[in-house]
Design a protein around this motif. Structure first.
Motif, PDB file in Angstrom:
ATOM      1  N   ASP B  80       0.808  -1.224   0.000  1.00 16.93           N
ATOM      2  CA  ASP B  80       0.000   0.000   0.000  1.00 16.93           C
ATOM      3  C   ASP B  80       0.842   1.275   0.000  1.00 16.93           C
ATOM      4  O   ASP B  80       0.304   2.380  -0.023  1.00 16.93           O
ATOM      5  N   THR B  81       2.141   1.136   0.065  1.00 22.82           N
ATOM      6  CA  THR B  81       3.003   2.332   0.148  1.00 22.82           C
ATOM      7  C   THR B  81       2.851   3.174  -1.120  1.00 22.82           C
ATOM      8  O   THR B  81       2.844   2.646  -2.239  1.00 22.82           O
ATOM      9  N   TRP B  82       2.754   4.481  -0.920  1.00 23.90           N
ATOM     10  CA  TRP B  82       2.577   5.431  -2.027  1.00 23.90           C
ATOM     11  C   TRP B  82       3.768   5.315  -2.976  1.00 23.90           C
ATOM     12  O   TRP B  82       4.908   5.423  -2.569  1.00 23.90           O
ATOM     13  N   ARG B  83       3.479   5.059  -4.253  1.00 24.46           N
ATOM     14  CA  ARG B  83       4.566   4.787  -5.185  1.00 24.46           C
ATOM     15  C   ARG B  83       4.288   5.312  -6.585  1.00 24.46           C
ATOM     16  O   ARG B  83       3.153   5.625  -6.941  1.00 24.46           O
ATOM     17  N   SER B  84       5.353   5.381  -7.354  1.00 22.53           N
ATOM     18  CA  SER B  84       5.235   5.723  -8.759  1.00 22.53           C
ATOM     19  C   SER B  84       6.187   4.792  -9.506  1.00 22.53           C
ATOM     20  O   SER B  84       7.247   4.424  -8.984  1.00 22.53           O
ATOM     21  N   ARG B  85       5.780   4.400 -10.722  1.00 21.25           N
ATOM     22  CA  ARG B  85       6.630   3.497 -11.504  1.00 21.25           C
ATOM     23  C   ARG B  85       6.927   4.182 -12.827  1.00 21.25           C
ATOM     24  O   ARG B  85       6.005   4.658 -13.503  1.00 21.25           O
ATOM     25  N   ALA B  86       8.201   4.252 -13.188  1.00 29.30           N
ATOM     26  CA  ALA B  86       8.555   4.970 -14.412  1.00 29.30           C
ATOM     27  C   ALA B  86       9.576   4.195 -15.232  1.00 29.30           C
ATOM     28  O   ALA B  86      10.318   3.364 -14.692  1.00 29.30           O
ATOM     29  N   TYR B  87       9.579   4.475 -16.526  1.00 24.10           N
ATOM     30  CA  TYR B  87      10.588   3.913 -17.439  1.00 24.10           C
ATOM     31  C   TYR B  87      11.368   5.083 -18.013  1.00 24.10           C
ATOM     32  O   TYR B  87      10.807   6.141 -18.259  1.00 24.10           O
ATOM     33  N   GLU B  88      12.650   4.861 -18.240  1.00 24.70           N
ATOM     34  CA  GLU B  88      13.441   5.916 -18.891  1.00 24.70           C
ATOM     35  C   GLU B  88      14.331   5.266 -19.944  1.00 24.70           C
ATOM     36  O   GLU B  88      14.970   4.250 -19.681  1.00 24.70           O
ATOM     37  N   ARG B 100      15.360  13.547 -33.752  1.00 19.88           N
ATOM     38  CA  ARG B 100      16.294  14.002 -32.713  1.00 19.88           C
ATOM     39  C   ARG B 100      16.281  12.984 -31.586  1.00 19.88           C
ATOM     40  O   ARG B 100      15.221  12.477 -31.199  1.00 19.88           O
ATOM     41  N   LEU B 101      17.473  12.702 -31.049  1.00 19.88           N
ATOM     42  CA  LEU B 101      17.551  11.794 -29.907  1.00 19.88           C
ATOM     43  C   LEU B 101      16.955  12.475 -28.673  1.00 19.88           C
ATOM     44  O   LEU B 101      17.268  13.643 -28.394  1.00 19.88           O
ATOM     45  N   VAL B 102      16.091  11.768 -27.970  1.00 19.35           N
ATOM     46  CA  VAL B 102      15.518  12.321 -26.732  1.00 19.35           C
ATOM     47  C   VAL B 102      15.611  11.255 -25.635  1.00 19.35           C
ATOM     48  O   VAL B 102      15.774  10.072 -25.914  1.00 19.35           O
ATOM     49  N   LEU B 103      15.536  11.731 -24.406  1.00 25.85           N
ATOM     50  CA  LEU B 103      15.510  10.819 -23.268  1.00 25.85           C
ATOM     51  C   LEU B 103      14.059  10.785 -22.789  1.00 25.85           C
ATOM     52  O   LEU B 103      13.532  11.801 -22.321  1.00 25.85           O
ATOM     53  N   VAL B 104      13.429   9.627 -22.970  1.00 27.84           N
ATOM     54  CA  VAL B 104      11.995   9.530 -22.658  1.00 27.84           C
ATOM     55  C   VAL B 104      11.807   9.098 -21.207  1.00 27.84           C
ATOM     56  O   VAL B 104      12.454   8.146 -20.754  1.00 27.84           O
ATOM     57  N   ARG B 105      10.940   9.783 -20.493  1.00 27.91           N
ATOM     58  CA  ARG B 105      10.552   9.302 -19.169  1.00 27.91           C
ATOM     59  C   ARG B 105       9.045   9.022 -19.224  1.00 27.91           C
ATOM     60  O   ARG B 105       8.246   9.932 -19.457  1.00 27.91           O
ATOM     61  N   ALA B 106       8.723   7.753 -19.068  1.00 30.77           N
ATOM     62  CA  ALA B 106       7.311   7.346 -19.129  1.00 30.77           C
ATOM     63  C   ALA B 106       6.799   7.242 -17.696  1.00 30.77           C
ATOM     64  O   ALA B 106       7.327   6.452 -16.912  1.00 30.77           O
ATOM     65  N   ILE B 107       5.790   8.065 -17.387  1.00 34.48           N
ATOM     66  CA  ILE B 107       5.382   8.204 -15.977  1.00 34.48           C
ATOM     67  C   ILE B 107       3.929   7.784 -15.739  1.00 34.48           C
ATOM     68  O   ILE B 107       3.173   7.549 -16.685  1.00 34.48           O
ATOM     69  N   ASP B 108       3.560   7.716 -14.463  1.00 38.98           N
ATOM     70  CA  ASP B 108       2.173   7.404 -14.111  1.00 38.98           C
ATOM     71  C   ASP B 108       1.556   8.553 -13.316  1.00 38.98           C
ATOM     72  O   ASP B 108       2.188   9.617 -13.160  1.00 38.98           O
ATOM     73  N   GLU B 109       0.349   8.307 -12.760  1.00 37.81           N
ATOM     74  CA  GLU B 109      -0.408   9.402 -12.128  1.00 37.81           C
ATOM     75  C   GLU B 109       0.230   9.923 -10.831  1.00 37.81           C
ATOM     76  O   GLU B 109      -0.072  11.023 -10.395  1.00 37.81           O
ATOM     77  N   ASN B 110       1.114   9.166 -10.209  1.00 36.19           N
ATOM     78  CA  ASN B 110       1.703   9.608  -8.938  1.00 36.19           C
ATOM     79  C   ASN B 110       3.031  10.351  -9.095  1.00 36.19           C
ATOM     80  O   ASN B 110       3.629  10.774  -8.120  1.00 36.19           O
ATOM     81  N   TYR B 111       3.511  10.441 -10.318  1.00 34.10           N
ATOM     82  CA  TYR B 111       4.803  11.081 -10.554  1.00 34.10           C
ATOM     83  C   TYR B 111       4.658  12.604 -10.589  1.00 34.10           C
ATOM     84  O   TYR B 111       3.714  13.087 -11.187  1.00 34.10           O
ATOM     85  N   PRO B 112       5.537  13.410 -10.021  1.00 34.15           N
ATOM     86  CA  PRO B 112       6.678  13.025  -9.210  1.00 34.15           C
ATOM     87  C   PRO B 112       6.287  12.885  -7.735  1.00 34.15           C
ATOM     88  O   PRO B 112       5.391  13.583  -7.271  1.00 34.15           O
ATOM     89  N   ILE B 113       6.971  11.994  -7.032  1.00 34.90           N
ATOM     90  CA  ILE B 113       6.685  11.801  -5.611  1.00 34.90           C
ATOM     91  C   ILE B 113       7.066  13.077  -4.855  1.00 34.90           C
ATOM     92  O   ILE B 113       6.354  13.538  -3.978  1.00 34.90           O
TER      93      ILE B 113
END
Lengths: 201, 849
Positions: B80-88, B100-113
């Motif tokens: 149940d701990t408040w969390r966020s899961r992301a891919y980069e 163009r090369l980019v650094l992708v950060r794929a986030i969810d509804e809790n990002y950023p903590i």
């Protein structure tokens, strides 16, 4: 006299004293250098062991891998290693170009210049192909893969289609960074390369 | 019975009790205030660390987590701990203007903590906010993509198979603080769209992270150790905000250590003040003890009476302290926050109160142990002697001080959170005590021979100093130690400010250019000259493998069938085997300093030198166990080079100048295959973007890293650190003078009886004042100068052992301290003499008996 130049010339002159020694120089990047594994565990050292175990004791493999190197360094490095009169050149460059999203046309041009020079010097070249990870998108990865095929066709040089075959993407054969092969990965690479080049030795 | 006696005694001497409480609480207030500010600053730093990590705890890996691993994480951290899961991951962003090369950060509804993201549209997004990119197929892009590719909100882009619309342009990314700059600008997308994008599949390179919000630091640390225990794979990285903060650089570490020192200095200052006030208390009670003992009271009962008195007065002193800290501190900090670039909310912590109580009561008892033992051993016969009771301690009875020394050593280490800092400080402090004792004795003996004064007041005063050796030494040592403590923090501030000082604007880079080939150096220099940009030097970079150190294999080889037993073993092996970049230059740069050994002896000479000379960065040398004189063998492109370490360098990495762990003497590697790295100074945004485009056209292989954001963040934090240091130094000065006031008052009070006697024998106000002021001025001048000079030595020692030798001489603060102590002594002794003159001699005699 600068120390490195002195040592380098002495090093490069060794073949003259031992006429029977054949040098296979591998020009590459961190993959060739063996980033994260010891020098003896990197595939050039394993390849040398394989060749010699096969009875070809007069062959030595020179590891000329530089972590972070791009194809832009290819021509300059080919010029440099040619001072040691290699018998065979294995060119495995382009990975960093792809990872940095450089234009494939530029990488192709750089590799062409290096192969042209080698052919001018009558040193046979083997091209080591690399694939880009799928996260770079289909367009880019396809274009990148095609580059090696077209270069091999254009210069009529043997191509190892994918040096990292059976290694890339499998965490069993890679370091924690997911990019560089570990000791087990390097063994597979040495196998893959040896299979492709043994008839040329 | 005992308590009744104690209370009656205290009430009878209410004037003294009030004096005692006032002075002790002054010292303790200083301590609590310094502690409050220190804690507040540390809290600020913890917040920064949380922003760096964007979480309290993060778990990441460069592959997909297995379902077993996720269950294990849930089990340890709590499902149940408040969390966020992301891919980069890196990817190519296709636009109408090209890809163009980019650094992708794929986030969810809790990002950023933790932290926030601010946009060009002036919107600001926090973790709890609704995010536009999660509601429709859209993307947030960094402003570089706006300036370089002309992308704006509403434009269409393609990422893998995803067709997205630019939702907004990121102006400020609070989740990127301090993290290394990337070769590509960042974009944010919805994590749910990853499957559809086709970008994450077998063979893809990405980082997957879980970010957790866990308020309790103990829970975080426990979870971290359990996770480390569970996951043997070194590919699973576990970070806490604490470890992320530690990685953020030496400067933060320095500030932590500095704050540790603040705590020790504050503790010692207040203890010093408390000890002298208690000493006064016990000296004043000696006669009473003698009377009680002569009437048959047991020694232990006599001691108990005064121990209980001390405990009561010490506890009562805490109330004014808390009132001062609780009421004045908030006003003070509010006023300060107008001037400093960040908000500080110093509050009185429970620990500070507990420690104040400990210092005020228990600590003082330990300090006063020798005097309490003296009460126990007191001979009632003394009662009938004419002299006032002496407070001299025999040399052979110095052992009772040992528990005090030990107690302070333990306290110093716990306060500084470091065995090293606590021990260095204690060694320095007691060495200084000895030096002060010795120099005090020398001074007192020398004063015996001073007979140049015509005035009897001056003569009597000067000779009096040497005659009352113990009392004079006590004053001398207290003033000397006070000067030392007052001066240490400002002195260290000057040194550390130099460490935090940022480079001139022309030397702060905004772009890093690497992979410049040998034959591109000249064209690149010409190009930059045409553009009127002066680069921050071109550094050659030669790749090498470190093979042997003093003949021992450096690399970690894995034999056939062998596996790494622990993640630490594997991490260490990978570190040793991953090669190193060597460089050379004819002289060391502004951002480095040799901390041990000698500089290179010019260009390499093959005729006279067997080995090339090497210079190693000190931390790197520490980690690898390399010392001066060691012989190291490298493999440079198949050629073996040997070198001998001739010096260790300290590199100021936050200068952002191109620097290297290993530098080789000029003339050794100049012909080796190499690339170059260079940095370009801060440029106007438009010019910077134009330049990046032009460089990409002309030198397509050269990679450009925009470090502007990182540099700006680091400069901001450096500014905050500078302010913190300044603030602490000023607070230390202020607190120091308050404590010194209480010490001088207590010392002057001990002389009331004598001043009164002078008055009785007919000395006037001028003579009495002249007498006492001269005495305190002479002692203060000697002690102030010696204490301040010693503080420079102690600061140097601390700088050497704790701050890696970053010491800067400064005479302003030591002189200010010496003069300040003199001024304070003169004023307090003058006021005291005036009070004695005004008071009735009989009252004083009755009080002092």
């Amino acid at each position: 006299m600068r120390l490195f130049l002195f040592l380098a010339i002495s090093f490069f002159l060794i073949p003259f004293g031992q006429a029977q020694e054949n040098r296979l120089v591998v020009i590459g990047d961190s993959l060739t250098e063996g980033y994260g594994v010891s020098k003896d565990s990197a595939f050039p050292a394993l390849l040398e062991k394989k060749i010699q175990a096969d009875g070809k004791k007069n062959w030595v493999v020179v590891n000329s891998g530089i972590t972070g190197a791009t194809t832009a360094s290819a021509l300059g490095r080919v010029k440099w290693v040619f001072k040691s009169k290699p018998k065979l050149l294995l060119l495995i460059l382009g990975g960093n170009d792809g990872l940095r999203g450089l234009k494939v046309e530029e990488s192709e041009k750089n590799l062409s210049l290096a192969i042209e020079l080698a052919q001018k010097e009558n040193v046979p070249v083997i091209l080591g192909g690399l694939y880009m990870p799928p996260n770079y998108g289909k367009d880019y990865t396809d274009k990148f893969k095609k580059m090696y095929v077209e270069l091999a066709k254009k210069f009529k040089v043997p191509l190892i289609p994918f040096v990292l075959d059976k290694v890339a993407g499998d965490s069993k054969y890679n370091l924690a960074d997911g990019i560089h092969p570990n000791e087990a990965g390097h063994k597979i690479i040495a196998e893959t390369i040896y299979r492709e080049i043994k008839d040329m030795l | 019975m005992l308590l009744k006696w104690v209370v009656r005694e205290l009430l009878r001497n209410w004037k003294f009790s009030l004096f005692f409480i006032f002075n002790l609480s002054l010292g303790l207030s200083g301590y609590v205030a310094l502690e409050g500010f220190k804690t507040s600053l540390q809290e600020k730093m913890n917040q920064n660390a949380k922003a760096i990590l964007s979480a309290d705890l993060s778990i990441s890996t460069r592959r997909e987590f297995t379902s077993e691993e996720i269950s294990q994480i849930d089990k340890i951290v709590g499902a149940d701990t408040w969390r966020s899961r992301a891919y980069e991951f890196f990817a190519m962003l296709n636009t109408q203007q090209g890809s163009r090369l980019v650094l992708v950060r794929a986030i969810d509804e809790n990002y950023p903590i933790y932290g926030s993201i601010e946009f060009a549209s002036k919107k600001k997004v926090l973790g709890s906010d609704k995010k536009e990119i999660l509601l429709s197929p859209s993307i947030w892009i960094y402003s570089e993509l706006h300036s370089q590719l002309g992308l704006s909100a509403g434009d269409a882009v393609q990422l893998g198979s995803l067709k997205l619309t630019v939702a907004d342009v990121v102006e400020k990314d609070g989740t990127q603080t301090f993290r290394a700059a990337s070769i590509a600008p960042r974009v944010f997308i919805n994590r749910e769209l990853l499957k559809q994008s086709g970008l994450i599949q077998y063979g893809s390179t990405f980082t997957q992270s879980f970010f957790f919000k866990i308020a309790d630091e103990i829970v975080v640390e426990k979870a971290k150790s359990q996770l480390l225990e569970s996951f043997k794979d070194p590919g699973i990285r576990i970070d806490t905000s604490k470890s992320a903060g530690q990685e953020s650089g030496r400067q933060l570490g320095y500030l932590q250590d500095y704050l540790g020192l603040v705590a020790i200095v504050a503790l010692f200052m207040s203890s010093l003040g408390a000890a002298y006030i208690f000493r006064l208390f016990l000296v004043e009670r000696m006669r009473e003890v003698a009377i009680l003992r002569s009437l048959g009271m047991q020694a232990t009962t006599a001691v108990s009476i005064y121990v209980v008195q001390v405990v009561i007065l010490g506890t009562l002193s805490l109330f004014p302290t808390l009132i001062v800290a609780g009421a004045i501190l908030p006003f003070f900090s509010k006023a300060l926050n107008v001037f400093i670039p960040f908000d500080l909310e110093p509050a009185v912590s429970g620990t500070a109160v507990a420690l104040a109580l400990l210092v005020g009561v228990v600590g003082s008892l330990v300090v006063c142990l020798p005097f309490l033992l003296k009460i126990r051993d007191l001979k009632p016969i003394k009662l009938f002697s004419e002299e006032k009771f002496s407070n001299e301690i025999e040399v052979s009875k110095f052992w009772p001080f040992l528990p005090g020394v030990f107690a302070f050593w333990v306290l110093a280490m716990t306060q500084a959170n470091s065995i090293k800092i606590g021990s260095v400080f204690i060694i320095g402090f007691f060495s200084v005590l000895l030096v002060l004792f010795g120099s005090g004795l020398v001074l007192l003996n020398l004063l015996k021979f001073v007979r140049v004064f015509q005035s009897w007041v001056l003569k009597y005063s000067i000779l009096g100093i040497s005659r009352r050796k113990t009392s004079s030494l006590a004053i001398f040592i207290s003033l000397g130690l006070g000067s030392l403590l007052i001066n240490i923090l400002p002195q260290l501030t000057v040194s550390l400010e130099n460490e935090f000082k940022t480079e001139e604007t022309s030397k702060i880079p905004s772009l890093f250019l690497f992979d410049i080939q040998d034959d591109q150096v000249k064209p690149m220099k010409d190009f930059l000259q045409l553009e009127s940009i002066s680069s921050i030097g071109f550094s050659p970079m030669i790749r090498a493998r470190l093979l042997r150190v003093n003949g021992n294999d450096f690399e970690r080889k894995l034999e056939e069938g062998q596996v790494f037993r622990t993640r630490e073993e594997e991490t260490e092996a990978r570190f040793r085997n991953r090669g190193i970049n060597l460089s050379y230059r004819d002289q060391i740069s502004d951002s480095e300093v040799i901390v041990a050994g000698r500089p290179f002896a010019g260009v390499f000479n093959g005729n006279t030198q067997k080995h090339a000379e090497l210079s190693i960065e000190n931390k790197y040398a520490d980690r690898l166990g390399i010392k001066i004189g060691d012989i190291i063998h490298f493999d440079v492109q198949g050629i073996e080079i040997s070198g001998q370490v001739v010096n260790l360098r300290k590199v100021k990495w936050t200068s952002f100048q191109p620097n290297f762990f290993v530098m080789v003497q000029d003339g050794v590697l100049n012909e080796a295959p190499k690339t170059y790295i260079t940095a370009l100074p801060k440029l106007p945004e438009v010019k910077k973007n134009e330049l990046q485009r032009a460089l990409a056209d002309k030198f397509s292989n050269v990679s450009i890293v925009d470090v502007q954001r990182t540099v700006d963040e680091v400069l901001k934090v450096a500014k905050q650190m500078n302010w913190s240091l300044e603030l602490m130094a000023i607070l230390a000065l202020f607190t120091g003078y308050v404590v010194m006031y209480s010490i001088v008052s207590s010392q002057v009070r001990l002389r009331r009886w004598e001043l009164n006697m002078l008055k009785i024998v007919g000395a006037g106000f001028g003579s009495i004042t002249g007498y006492i002021v001269t005495e305190f001025l002479v002692l203060a001048l000697g002690a102030g100068l010696i204490g301040s000079a010693l503080s420079i030595l102690v600061s140097y020692g601390i700088s050497y052992y704790v701050f890696e030798g970053s010491f800067v001489w400064d005479w302003f603060y030591p002189l200010l301290t010496a003069l300040g102590v003199c001024f304070l002594s003169v004023v307090v002794s003058f006021l005291a003499s005036r009070r004695v003159v005004r008071e009735s001699p009989l009252v004083i005699l009755q009080e002092e008996r």
